[in-house]
Every structure is written in structure tokens, then in C-alpha cells.
Design a protein around this motif. Structure first.
Motif, PDB file in Angstrom:
ATOM      1  N   LEU A  91     -14.763  62.345  26.775  1.00 42.98           N
ATOM      2  CA  LEU A  91     -14.817  61.859  28.205  1.00 42.98           C
ATOM      3  C   LEU A  91     -14.100  60.386  28.045  1.00 42.98           C
ATOM      4  O   LEU A  91     -14.447  59.808  26.820  1.00 42.98           O
TER       5      LEU A  91
ATOM      6  N   PRO B  19     -15.318  58.723  35.439  1.00 46.45           N
ATOM      7  CA  PRO B  19     -14.891  59.724  34.507  1.00 46.45           C
ATOM      8  C   PRO B  19     -13.264  60.132  34.892  1.00 46.45           C
ATOM      9  O   PRO B  19     -13.117  60.947  35.700  1.00 46.45           O
TER      10      PRO B  19
ATOM     11  N   ARG C  59     -12.743  64.471  31.509  1.00 47.05           N
ATOM     12  CA  ARG C  59     -14.169  64.956  31.075  1.00 47.05           C
ATOM     13  C   ARG C  59     -14.133  66.293  30.770  1.00 47.05           C
ATOM     14  O   ARG C  59     -14.178  67.193  31.683  1.00 47.05           O
TER      15      ARG C  59
END
Length: 356
Positions: free
Chosen positions: A49, A56, A59
């Protein structure tokens, strides 16, 4: 926590949850996918991540969470964090300091009178910063005893040894013993047990719905990634050791998605006060470790980077934070090798080069 503050914390905790729920898996990134190639395929895997400004930006999961049934690693897979758990133990102590139930310069024996006289000078601050001088409990364990030890067993082992490695506060020495004792202190000061305190005061308010300080037979780990080691060219499950049940130094299971909520809380007052966050990330002691100029409370400090690794049988993890750039990189893996810290640095560099 006051009702109004609790409501505010709950609302704030939902914000990163909403962002993550709406975020699809990041598109393939040739550079990162190349770095993570060893984790991909029908092998124990990893989850990556990258957060920038709370969002994000990368991810993805690689490989398998459960080799035996082919379950894939996803951003919701829960890994044993090992020593990445220490930042949660430190946060629990700081919450109780805010409550007025603990003080950083209190003697540890105020809460743990079982400790021997040699430990009389040890304070909570020294336990948090690895400057207590406590012996490593793993060195005190009977190698012939295959039963798992718990935090209370760590206290019993230390209680029998009326000696320290050095005078409290005189030097730094990384100590799993200190964080096991801190978990017991949290439980005694809070009037509950450590795992319940974490759930009630940290995980639930932040919306970390599947994060748990795991106790076998008491709770379940959802979407669990099991640990593996490569032995003679084959992956064997090596998920637990005799020390895997100790909670304060490494017993928390969590996922990328839940750790994103934790990371968000470290930027504002939704969980810890500004004073507590400052204490957590301020240099408490110098160290001689590589890439660690100082240690705070549950965090290694190296210039603008705050980080911590977590290593236990079958798991290797790391979290890197660059608060001035609002950049965080997390790599969780369920295998004994390789160490993901160099990979995380390379991943972080892909964003840092554009944020100068």
C-alpha cells in the motif's frame, strides 16, 4: 473519552474507510510489480500500500495468503504484524497517560510489583524507548519447553532474574521484554485486558474492524494470511512459534486497509492528542542500528522518515512514513524472506523523487 469527542472520532474514522471502499485496486505498475515479482504466483505473498495525502495511490496483493487452498493475498488480508505491533502498544500507554491513569516517569514496579529489586529504577518511558536494561525474555526461556509463552509468562521469567543488562536509562538495547510488560501495565491500569483495551480505545474508534491482538481460542482472525518458510525448496507453514502468543511486542494482526485508517489517525487528534503524537515521534534515545538515528515510542526515527519493521516466524513486514510529504508505504508478507525494508524504500523513492 467524552461523548462528543467519541462521536467526532467515530466520524473522522469513517473518512479513510470511505475512501478505501471506493478505491479499486491500483492499475499495474511495471516498476513495483517488478520489485514484487518474487512474491507473485503460487507462493506465499505480500500486500503493498502506498498512501499519499491520505489516498491509496497503489494498493495490491501478490501471491497466496493460504498456500494449501490457493487463497490469494488481498488488501484485506490480515497478517501478523510482529514488531509493527509496538506502535499500538505505545499508543495504548499514551492514551492512559492522557486519561491520567499512567505517567511516563512512573516506576514499572508501581504496576508490576512482581519485578525484582534490580528493576526498581525502570520507568515506563524507558520501557517505551528500549532503555530499561531488561534481559531478553527469549534468552530466559527453556529451549526444551515447546509451549507458547504469553505476556504474563514474560513477567514470570523476568521476576526470577534479579539483574539487568545495564543501568536503566544508560543506553539503548532493543527489548521485546519491555513491550510485553507494557501490555500488562496497560491492562492493569485500564482495569481490563490489553486486547480488549486495544479494541475499545483504538481499533473500534478508528474503524479497524478486522484488526485484533490475537488470542488463540478467544478470537478469530478474519481473512487470515498464514506464515510460511522455505525449507529444501518447498514452502512449509511456520505460522507460530513459542513466542507468537506474546501480544505487547508483536501479537497484532492487521491488513493494508485497516493500517490506512491507523496512518490517517497519526496526522490529527482523532485518537491521540498533539502532545502524545509529539512524544511518540520525538527522539527518546539515540541508537546504533542501521537507518535508525533515534527511537521514539514504538517507532524508529531516521531523519524525516519514521518507520518500523516486524519480523517473526513466517512473517516479514515494514511501514515507512514520511509525514512532511504525507507519504506512507506499507509492505506485509507471510514468508520468512526476503526482508521487505529495501523494497519499501525503493517503492517510496518512486514518489519521493516527484515530491522534492
Amino acid at each position: 473519552m467524552r461523548p462528543a469527542a467519541l462521536l467526532c472520532a467515530t466520524v473522522l474514522a469513517l473518512l479513510p474507510s470511505i475512501a478505501l471502499a471506493a478505491a479499486p485496486l491500483a492499475p499495474p505498475d511495471a516498476g513495483i510489480d517488478g520489485l514484487m515479482q518474487v512474491y507473485d504466483g503460487q507462493v506465499p505473498g505480500a500486500a503493498v500500500l502506498v498512501l499519499h495525502d491520505g489516498q491509496p495511490v497503489f494498493r495490491r496483493g501478490y501471491g497466496l495468503a493460504v498456500v494449501e487452498d490457493g487463497s490469494a493475498v488481498t488488501p484485506a488480508s490480515n497478517f501478523r504484524l510482529a514488531s509493527v505491533s509496538k506502535q499500538f502498544t505505545a499508543a495504548a500507554v499514551l492514551l492512559l497517560v492522557e486519561d491520567g491513569r499512567l505517567a511516563l516517569d512512573q516506576p514499572a514496579r508501581r504496576w508490576l510489583p512482581e519485578l525484582p529489586p534490580a528493576a526498581a529504577g525502570i520507568t515506563l518511558r524507558q520501557l517505551l524507548s528500549h532503555t530499561s536494561g531488561l534481559l531478553d525474555y527469549e534468552d530466559l526461556m527453556d529451549p526444551a519447553d515447546t509451549r507458547q509463552v504469553h505476556d504474563t509468562d514474560v513477567l514470570a521469567l523476568l521476576a526470577r532474574e534479579d539483574r539487568l543488562a545495564f543501568a536503566p536509562g544508560s543506553r539503548y538495547r532493543y527489548s521485546n521484554s519491555g513491550y510485553a510488560l507494557l501490555a500488562l501495565i496497560v491492562g492493569r491500569a485500564a482495569g481490563s485486558d490489553f486486547a480488549s483495551f486495544l479494541q475499545q480505545r483504538i481499533f473500534q474508534p478508528l474503524g479497524m474492524a478486522h484488526t485484533v491482538a490475537h488470542q488463540d481460542g478467544i478470537d478469530q482472525v478474519a481473512q487470515r494470511a498464514y506464515g510460511y518458510s522455505e525449507v529444501d525448496g518447498r514452502w512449509q507453514r511456520t505460522d507460530q512459534s513459542t513466542t507468537s502468543a506474546v501480544l505487547g511486542d508483536g501479537g497484532i494482526y492487521s491488513s493494508l486497509d485497516d493500517l490506512a485508517r491507523w496512518d490517517a489517525a497519526l496526522y490529527d487528534d482523532r485518537l491521540l492528542s498533539a502532545a502524545s503524537r509529539k512524544a511518540m515521534f520525538s527522539p527518546a534515545t539515540a541508537t546504533t542500528e542501521a537507518d535508525v538515528t533515534h527511537y521514539g515510542f514504538g517507532w524508529r526515527l531516521n531523519g524525516r522518515m519514521h518507520w518500523h519493521s516486524g519480523e517473526s516466524i513466517g512473517f516479514r513486514n515494514v511501514i515507512l512514513r514520511y509525514p512532511d510529504k504525507h507519504l506512507t508505504v506499507i509492505v506485509l508478507s507471510n514468508r520468512n524472506a526476503p526482508e521487505p525494508y529495501p523494497l519499501a524504500l525503493k517503492i517510496a523513492r518512486r514518489w519521493l523523487d516527484t515530491l522534492q
